[in-house]
Scaffold this motif. Structure first.
Motif, PDB file in Angstrom:
ATOM      1  N   TYR A 263      -0.779   7.102  -6.557  1.00  0.00           N
ATOM      2  CA  TYR A 263      -1.550   6.267  -7.485  1.00  0.00           C
ATOM      3  C   TYR A 263      -0.789   6.059  -8.796  1.00  0.00           C
ATOM      4  O   TYR A 263      -0.962   5.031  -9.462  1.00  0.00           O
TER       5      TYR A 263
ATOM      6  N   ARG B   4       2.001   0.324   3.967  1.00  0.00           N
ATOM      7  CA  ARG B   4       1.606  -0.970   4.531  1.00  0.00           C
ATOM      8  C   ARG B   4       2.142  -2.089   3.647  1.00  0.00           C
ATOM      9  O   ARG B   4       2.221  -1.947   2.425  1.00  0.00           O
TER      10      ARG B   4
ATOM     11  N   THR C 139       1.499   5.453  -0.268  1.00  0.00           N
ATOM     12  CA  THR C 139       0.953   6.798  -0.106  1.00  0.00           C
ATOM     13  C   THR C 139       2.059   7.778  -0.477  1.00  0.00           C
ATOM     14  O   THR C 139       3.157   7.375  -0.864  1.00  0.00           O
TER      15      THR C 139
ATOM     16  N   ALA D 236       1.707   3.293  -7.934  1.00  0.00           N
ATOM     17  CA  ALA D 236       0.988   2.015  -7.836  1.00  0.00           C
ATOM     18  C   ALA D 236       0.654   1.476  -9.219  1.00  0.00           C
ATOM     19  O   ALA D 236       0.762   0.260  -9.468  1.00  0.00           O
TER      20      ALA D 236
ATOM     21  N   THR E 168       0.876  -1.164   0.000  1.00  0.00           N
ATOM     22  CA  THR E 168       0.000   0.000   0.000  1.00  0.00           C
ATOM     23  C   THR E 168       0.915   1.215   0.000  1.00  0.00           C
ATOM     24  O   THR E 168       1.789   1.352   0.854  1.00  0.00           O
TER      25      THR E 168
ATOM     26  N   LYS F   8       1.413  -6.188   2.999  1.00  0.00           N
ATOM     27  CA  LYS F   8       0.474  -7.276   3.291  1.00  0.00           C
ATOM     28  C   LYS F   8       1.226  -8.527   3.721  1.00  0.00           C
ATOM     29  O   LYS F   8       2.217  -8.927   3.095  1.00  0.00           O
TER      30      LYS F   8
END
Length: 244
Positions: A181, A148, A137, A184, A135, A150
């Motif tokens: 984004y 984050r 940001t 990502a 994750t 996983k």
């Protein structure tokens, strides 16, 4: 601040006065008190925040910022570093705690800890699944970082990749200045079974603070509980707004 009273205002004839004191019929009205003094303009409160470098530094005070970039510039100025050295900030803890990440608002009692660039590392990753388990940001000032990881994911199996690491480049293609984004999407579009390289920058560690702490000594602001009554909301455009 006490509100200015409504001086010079007279009740209707025969009606009640302030505080329930009546006026006798036929009693001459008191002379006018003259023109009311102009109301003083409301001044904006001076908002001053305390800040430290997360790996250890003296406490400094900053004020006069309206967005994240200006906040970083103020922090950089008091610590005599470049704003580009700051990866992200946390509130009320020097630890890399993504639950305390500074976002779009700051409580008036919050203590700001700035996490700056530490060591650079390169990691080779083979994408065996569509999702890497990250994750991402960004700090609002050009750096995307890992928020984050996983459990059980591809990245989770790489011990050198940590929460808080800033992603500086993918396969030598710099992504500084990209939003989270966009980064990502780049990672998502990488082909499977083909290794790629991540260049990461980890936050500077607080190794020089180890041994200085005791059971009762904490960084100023550590564990401090904000009142929650008022916050400074930062905007990408326009002035910051004080909210309750």
């Amino acid at each position: 601040m006490q509100r200015a009273g409504r001086h010079g205002r007279q009740p209707p004839e025969g009606g009640p006065m302030e505080n329930g004191v009546g006026q006798e019929p036929g009693t001459p009205e008191p002379p006018a008190a003259g023109p009311a003094a102009p109301r003083a303009p409301r001044t904006r409160p001076r908002l001053v925040f305390h800040t430290q470098l997360a790996h250890g530094s003296p406490t400094e005070r900053i004020e006069g910022f309206t967005n994240v970039k200006e906040l970083y510039a103020k922090i950089a100025e008091v610590f005599d570093i470049s704003p580009t050295e700051i990866l992200f900030c946390t509130l009320n803890t020097h630890k890399v705690d993504m639950q305390k990440l500074l976002g779009g608002q700051i409580g008036l009692e919050d203590f700001i800890f700035a996490h700056v660039r530490g060591e650079t590392k390169e990691v080779e990753v083979t994408k065996t699944e569509d999702a890497l388990g990250l994750t991402i940001t960004d700090n609002g000032a050009g750096y995307a970082f890992i928020k984050r990881i996983k459990e059980g994911s591809i990245i989770n199996r790489l011990q050198t990749v940590c929460v808080g690491d800033s992603i500086e480049a993918i396969n030598d293609h710099t992504i500084v200045g990209c939003r989270h984004y966009e980064v990502a999407r780049m990672l998502r579009e990488l082909p499977r079974a083909q290794p790629f390289t991540l260049r990461l920058v980890q936050p500077k560690k607080a190794f020089d603070m180890i041994g200085q702490r005791t059971r009762t000594s904490k960084s100023p602001g550590e564990g401090r509980v904000a009142s929650g009554k008022e916050t400074l909301r930062l905007r990408t455009q326009g002035p910051a707004v004080l909210e309750e």
